[in-house]
Design a protein around this motif. Structure first.
Motif, PDB file in Angstrom:
ATOM      1  N   ALA A  54      17.323   9.965   4.887  1.00  0.00           N
ATOM      2  CA  ALA A  54      16.099   8.520   4.957  1.00  0.00           C
ATOM      3  C   ALA A  54      15.274   8.509   4.270  1.00  0.00           C
ATOM      4  CB  ALA A  54      15.565   8.927   6.717  1.00  0.00           C
ATOM      5  N   TYR A  55      14.730   7.379   3.948  1.00  0.00           N
ATOM      6  CA  TYR A  55      13.661   6.835   3.081  1.00  0.00           C
ATOM      7  C   TYR A  55      12.435   5.919   3.800  1.00  0.00           C
ATOM      8  CZ  TYR A  55      17.257   8.039  -0.149  1.00  0.00           C
ATOM      9  OH  TYR A  55      18.182   8.861  -1.173  1.00  0.00           O
ATOM     10  N   ILE A  56      11.249   6.282   3.571  1.00  0.00           N
ATOM     11  CA  ILE A  56      10.321   5.295   4.114  1.00  0.00           C
ATOM     12  C   ILE A  56       9.949   4.402   2.978  1.00  0.00           C
ATOM     13  CG2 ILE A  56       7.969   5.162   4.842  1.00  0.00           C
ATOM     14  CD1 ILE A  56       8.169   7.876   6.123  1.00  0.00           C
ATOM     15  N   VAL A  57      10.153   3.185   3.116  1.00  0.00           N
ATOM     16  CA  VAL A  57       9.778   1.954   2.118  1.00  0.00           C
ATOM     17  C   VAL A  57       8.432   1.488   2.219  1.00  0.00           C
ATOM     18  CG1 VAL A  57      10.431  -0.264   1.104  1.00  0.00           C
ATOM     19  CG2 VAL A  57      12.144   1.476   2.053  1.00  0.00           C
ATOM     20  N   MET A  58       7.725   1.859   1.308  1.00  0.00           N
ATOM     21  CA  MET A  58       6.240   1.468   1.127  1.00  0.00           C
ATOM     22  C   MET A  58       5.646   1.054  -0.240  1.00  0.00           C
ATOM     23  SD  MET A  58       2.908   3.835   2.451  1.00  0.00           S
ATOM     24  CE  MET A  58       3.511   4.282   3.816  1.00  0.00           C
ATOM     25  N   ASP A  59       5.210   0.094  -0.314  1.00  0.00           N
ATOM     26  CA  ASP A  59       4.603  -0.251  -1.759  1.00  0.00           C
ATOM     27  C   ASP A  59       3.078   0.161  -1.909  1.00  0.00           C
ATOM     28  OD1 ASP A  59       4.148  -1.516  -4.040  1.00  0.00           O
ATOM     29  OD2 ASP A  59       4.070  -3.623  -3.437  1.00  0.00           O
ATOM     30  N   LYS A  60       2.181  -0.340  -1.186  1.00  0.00           N
ATOM     31  CA  LYS A  60       0.795   0.040  -1.202  1.00  0.00           C
ATOM     32  C   LYS A  60       0.409   0.433   0.086  1.00  0.00           C
ATOM     33  CE  LYS A  60      -0.055  -3.056  -5.157  1.00  0.00           C
ATOM     34  NZ  LYS A  60      -0.861  -4.160  -5.656  1.00  0.00           N
ATOM     35  N   HIS A  61      -0.589   1.492   0.441  1.00  0.00           N
ATOM     36  CA  HIS A  61      -1.443   1.538   1.480  1.00  0.00           C
ATOM     37  C   HIS A  61      -2.966   1.661   1.395  1.00  0.00           C
ATOM     38  CE1 HIS A  61      -1.246   5.669  -0.606  1.00  0.00           C
ATOM     39  NE2 HIS A  61      -2.362   5.962   0.101  1.00  0.00           N
ATOM     40  N   SER A  62      -3.692   1.527   2.518  1.00  0.00           N
ATOM     41  CA  SER A  62      -5.155   1.463   2.621  1.00  0.00           C
ATOM     42  C   SER A  62      -5.692   2.653   2.232  1.00  0.00           C
ATOM     43  CB  SER A  62      -5.461   0.798   3.493  1.00  0.00           C
ATOM     44  OG  SER A  62      -5.201   1.314   4.840  1.00  0.00           O
ATOM     45  N   GLU A  63      -6.861   2.594   1.923  1.00  0.00           N
ATOM     46  CA  GLU A  63      -7.724   3.903   1.971  1.00  0.00           C
ATOM     47  C   GLU A  63      -7.591   4.623   3.302  1.00  0.00           C
ATOM     48  OE1 GLU A  63     -12.409   5.111   1.593  1.00  0.00           O
ATOM     49  OE2 GLU A  63     -11.841   3.384   0.247  1.00  0.00           O
ATOM     50  N   ALA A  64      -7.582   3.980   4.621  1.00  0.00           N
ATOM     51  CA  ALA A  64      -7.726   4.732   5.752  1.00  0.00           C
ATOM     52  C   ALA A  64      -6.402   5.449   6.064  1.00  0.00           C
ATOM     53  CB  ALA A  64      -7.651   3.521   6.733  1.00  0.00           C
ATOM     54  N   LEU A  65      -5.530   5.279   5.256  1.00  0.00           N
ATOM     55  CA  LEU A  65      -4.035   6.094   5.502  1.00  0.00           C
ATOM     56  C   LEU A  65      -4.082   7.237   4.207  1.00  0.00           C
ATOM     57  CD1 LEU A  65      -2.035   5.340   7.473  1.00  0.00           C
ATOM     58  CD2 LEU A  65      -0.542   4.288   5.685  1.00  0.00           C
ATOM     59  N   ASP A  66      -4.971   7.248   3.414  1.00  0.00           N
ATOM     60  CA  ASP A  66      -4.684   8.466   2.377  1.00  0.00           C
ATOM     61  C   ASP A  66      -4.389   9.571   2.984  1.00  0.00           C
ATOM     62  OD1 ASP A  66      -5.029   6.656   0.343  1.00  0.00           O
ATOM     63  OD2 ASP A  66      -7.220   7.143   0.086  1.00  0.00           O
ATOM     64  N   VAL A  67      -5.463  10.221   4.057  1.00  0.00           N
ATOM     65  CA  VAL A  67      -5.225  11.599   4.325  1.00  0.00           C
ATOM     66  C   VAL A  67      -3.748  11.789   4.957  1.00  0.00           C
ATOM     67  CG1 VAL A  67      -6.074  13.177   6.164  1.00  0.00           C
ATOM     68  CG2 VAL A  67      -7.656  11.957   4.773  1.00  0.00           C
ATOM     69  N   LEU A  68      -3.441  10.795   5.663  1.00  0.00           N
ATOM     70  CA  LEU A  68      -1.968  10.979   6.402  1.00  0.00           C
ATOM     71  C   LEU A  68      -0.922  10.814   5.279  1.00  0.00           C
ATOM     72  CD1 LEU A  68      -2.355   8.727   9.586  1.00  0.00           C
ATOM     73  CD2 LEU A  68      -2.729  11.120   9.301  1.00  0.00           C
ATOM     74  N   TYR A  69      -0.904   9.901   4.467  1.00  0.00           N
ATOM     75  CA  TYR A  69      -0.090   9.715   3.371  1.00  0.00           C
ATOM     76  C   TYR A  69       0.177  11.172   2.466  1.00  0.00           C
ATOM     77  CZ  TYR A  69       2.301   7.744  -0.552  1.00  0.00           C
ATOM     78  OH  TYR A  69       3.383   7.353  -1.823  1.00  0.00           O
ATOM     79  N   ASP A  70      -1.114  11.713   2.169  1.00  0.00           N
ATOM     80  CA  ASP A  70      -1.122  13.024   1.291  1.00  0.00           C
ATOM     81  C   ASP A  70      -0.515  14.097   1.967  1.00  0.00           C
ATOM     82  OD1 ASP A  70      -2.331  11.266  -0.730  1.00  0.00           O
ATOM     83  OD2 ASP A  70      -4.485  12.115  -0.216  1.00  0.00           O
ATOM     84  N   GLN A  71      -0.819  14.090   3.156  1.00  0.00           N
ATOM     85  CA  GLN A  71      -0.331  15.148   4.255  1.00  0.00           C
ATOM     86  C   GLN A  71       1.101  15.051   4.332  1.00  0.00           C
ATOM     87  OE1 GLN A  71      -2.735  15.998   7.471  1.00  0.00           O
ATOM     88  NE2 GLN A  71      -1.265  17.382   8.367  1.00  0.00           N
TER      89      GLN A  71
END
Length: 602
Positions: A301-318
């Protein structure tokens, strides 16, 4: 121009100079205008036309109605901007009356459905189980009789009605009063009775009319019911929709969807998971949940994502730090697609909002899991579609599906916290659009290891953002009809979340019925967050601005200045309230009580 020429023309005619003045007119011109002589008058003031329209009158139909007569306007050989124009008024009264009659007699099919029939029958007392359907049946037949339209019962909860375009215009003029009539029925249950109407009209064929009516009813039900949707060859129009969506107690559908989803994933070579552009916690959380399902079913499985906002930084990094989730760009995802690839779309159902519409078109099999109301441009004909507007979030729906995928609990602590964060952000910490099933999903996630303290950390904001919120709230304008407007002066990647929080907090002010907060994101777009306590359908207002959402929570993002958006927003709200006052919704306490039963209405 020889005046004898104008006088010899066997129809009303005149000459218009470059300044728009009538220089000559024959005696027959009195058949068009009330005056016998219009020489010296301003032609464009008399007719309401512009010079450019007159110049193109021979190519594009230009019609004027005067004295109960219809005239088709024609001119001499296509004139230039510097020439005088000879204008002929060719009477076409009979032709247009015939055309109008043909249009008024065009066949219309109306599909009528009693909303939430199964839930109603399960929760109503024995007396009301018989009484309410009988009352609805009587009202539907009486309403149809008013328009001389035959109506046939096609099931316990459905009807089909046949009428004409002319009668449909009358129904629209009265704003489909049947919706208010049915809503006024006393059912003595936790939600009011309501119906949905799907109306189709086409110039192509009767079969096409039927297909349009079916699609319209699907839209009406997908948007929460209690409304009429009219689909024509040219577009779609919505009427009604004054109630919030009723939560469904029957879990049969989620079991069926989970089984179909499991089968599709098991047969796939790989799974791509995609949300909307610049995903929020709900989109990312539900995508993580879908990854968990794929891992359990042993599928890549792959999550498709181009860009994300600053509000998602913590979750994205984790998520990245765990190494359990592969997040790729849409371009790479397109290169991975095969005939057996399955695409899961979460937290949206519209082509204009997904990360990559090209990826949607490239995948033969797609699954949609979303809680937003359907719109005219929503994806149709998906392999599996679980779109429930009663739900608080896509994360709630995903948590439900995970419980049906397998008997064992296969979700890990991080995934449980991600899904819980998705539910919390879209339900404003369980204070809006929250039903019994929302709390059941949250309880299941808690048992799966979700730490509410850890989830709370996801929502922390910077000190300057808190100050921005305080300024916006203190400077908010509250109108006499209970609508609050505010401006978020902060700019950044989390401005969308700050906007939403400001809108939610303004609802806490006594007397405020709806809130609209404007701001600007880091891409320079003007964003609007809209909230309501239930009296005002903010979703329909946001839809007119290119956005969407739910009855009491919606938003939009537009490529215009805040000043332009503010002007348009206030106009739309003003028009909505004027229309609402005509229905006496604010004055009818029984209707307000029914709408505001927030423990069961989502």
């Amino acid at each position: 121009m020889d005046s004898n020429y104008i006088n010899q023309v066997p129809m009303p005619a005149c000459v218009v100079d470059t300044d728009g003045l009538v220089t000559e007119a024959n005696a027959l011109i009195k058949n068009v205008f009330v005056y016998e002589d219009i020489s010296g008058s301003k032609f464009f003031a008399l007719t309401g036309f512009k010079r450019a329209e007159l110049i193109n009158a021979n190519e594009e139909e230009l019609v004027i109605e005067r004295n109960d007569r219809v005239f088709r306007i024609r001119t001499n050989e296509k004139p230039s901007l510097e020439d005088d124009i000879v204008v002929f008024f060719d009477e076409a009264t009979a032709r247009y009356k015939y055309r109008t009659k043909l249009e008024a007699d065009r066949a219309v099919i109306v599909y009528i459905n009693i909303d939430n029939y199964d839930e109603f029958m399960a929760s109503a007392s024995d007396d009301f189980k018989r009484l309410v359907p009988q009352q609805v049946d009587s009202m539907v037949h009486k309403w149809a009789g008013k328009f001389e339209a035959p109506v046939v019962s096609t099931g316990e909860d459905s009807y089909v009605m046949y009428t004409t375009s002319g009668k449909l215009d009358e129904m629209i003029e009265e704003n489909f009063s049947i919706l208010d009539d049915v809503r006024s029925i006393e059912a003595q249950i936790d939600f009011p009775a309501s119906i949905s109407l799907g109306i189709g009209i086409s110039t192509v064929s009767l079969s096409e009319t039927s297909e349009l009516a079916e699609a319209a009813l699907e839209l009406a039900l997908g948007r929460g019911g209690d409304q009429a949707v009219v689909k024509t060859d040219e577009g779609t129009h919505y009427y009604g929709g004054t109630m919030q969506t009723v939560e469904k107690g029957n879990r049969g559908k989620s079991r069926v969807i989970a089984h179909a989803m499991r089968t599709l994933i098991k047969d796939a070579d790989k799974v791509l998971i995609m949300g909307h552009k610049f995903p929020d916690m709900d989109a990312f959380g539900s995508a993580i949940g879908a990854c968990s399902i794929c891992r359990f079913l042993e599928k890549e499985a792959y999550i498709v994502m181009d860009k994300h906002s600053e509000a998602l930084d913590v979750l994205y990094d984790q998520a990245e730090s765990t190494g359990d989730y592969e997040i790729i760009k849409p371009e790479k995802a397109l290169s991975l697609v095969t005939r057996k690839t399955v695409l899961i779309i979460v937290d949206t159902n519209r082509p204009s909002l997904v990360e990559s519409d090209e990826l949607v078109k490239a995948c033969r099999h797609r699954i949609i899991i979303d809680h937003h109301r359907l719109t005219d441009d929503s994806y149709h004909n998906s392999s599996v579609a679980y779109i429930e507007s009663y739900a608080s979030s896509a994360s709630e729906l995903m948590a439900e599906l995970m419980q049906h995928i397998a008997q064992k609990r296969f979700i890990n602590k991080f995934e449980a916290e991600m899904l819980l964060a998705g539910i919390m952000v879209d339900s404003n910490n369980f204070s809006g659009r929250t039903g019994v099933r929302t709390f059941e999903a949250a309880a299941w996630l808690k048992r799966a290891g979700a730490d509410t303290v850890e989830v709370k950390r996801f929502f922390q904001i910077r000190g300057e953002d808190l100050k921005t919120k305080a300024v916006a709230i203190s400077n908010a304008e509250i109108t006499e009809n209970g609508v609050a407007y505010a401006v978020n002066e902060g700019h950044g990647g989390n401005s969308q979340i700050i906007n939403a929080q400001i809108a939610d907090e303004l609802l806490m002010i006594k007397g405020v019925k709806a809130t609209f907060v404007l701001g600007q994101n880091d891409r320079g777009q003007t964003i609007v967050s809209a909230r309501s306590i239930g009296d005002i359908n903010v979703q329909t207002i946001m839809e007119k601005m290119g956005g969407g959402g739910h009855f009491s929570s919606a938003a939009c993002q537009v490529e215009r200045s805040m000043e332009e958006v503010d002007t348009e927003l206030r106009r739309l709200v003003r028009e909505y309230l004027e229309k609402l006052e005509k229905t006496d919704l604010f004055d009818d306490d029984s209707k307000i009580d029914a709408i505001n039963r927030r423990d069961t209405l989502i």
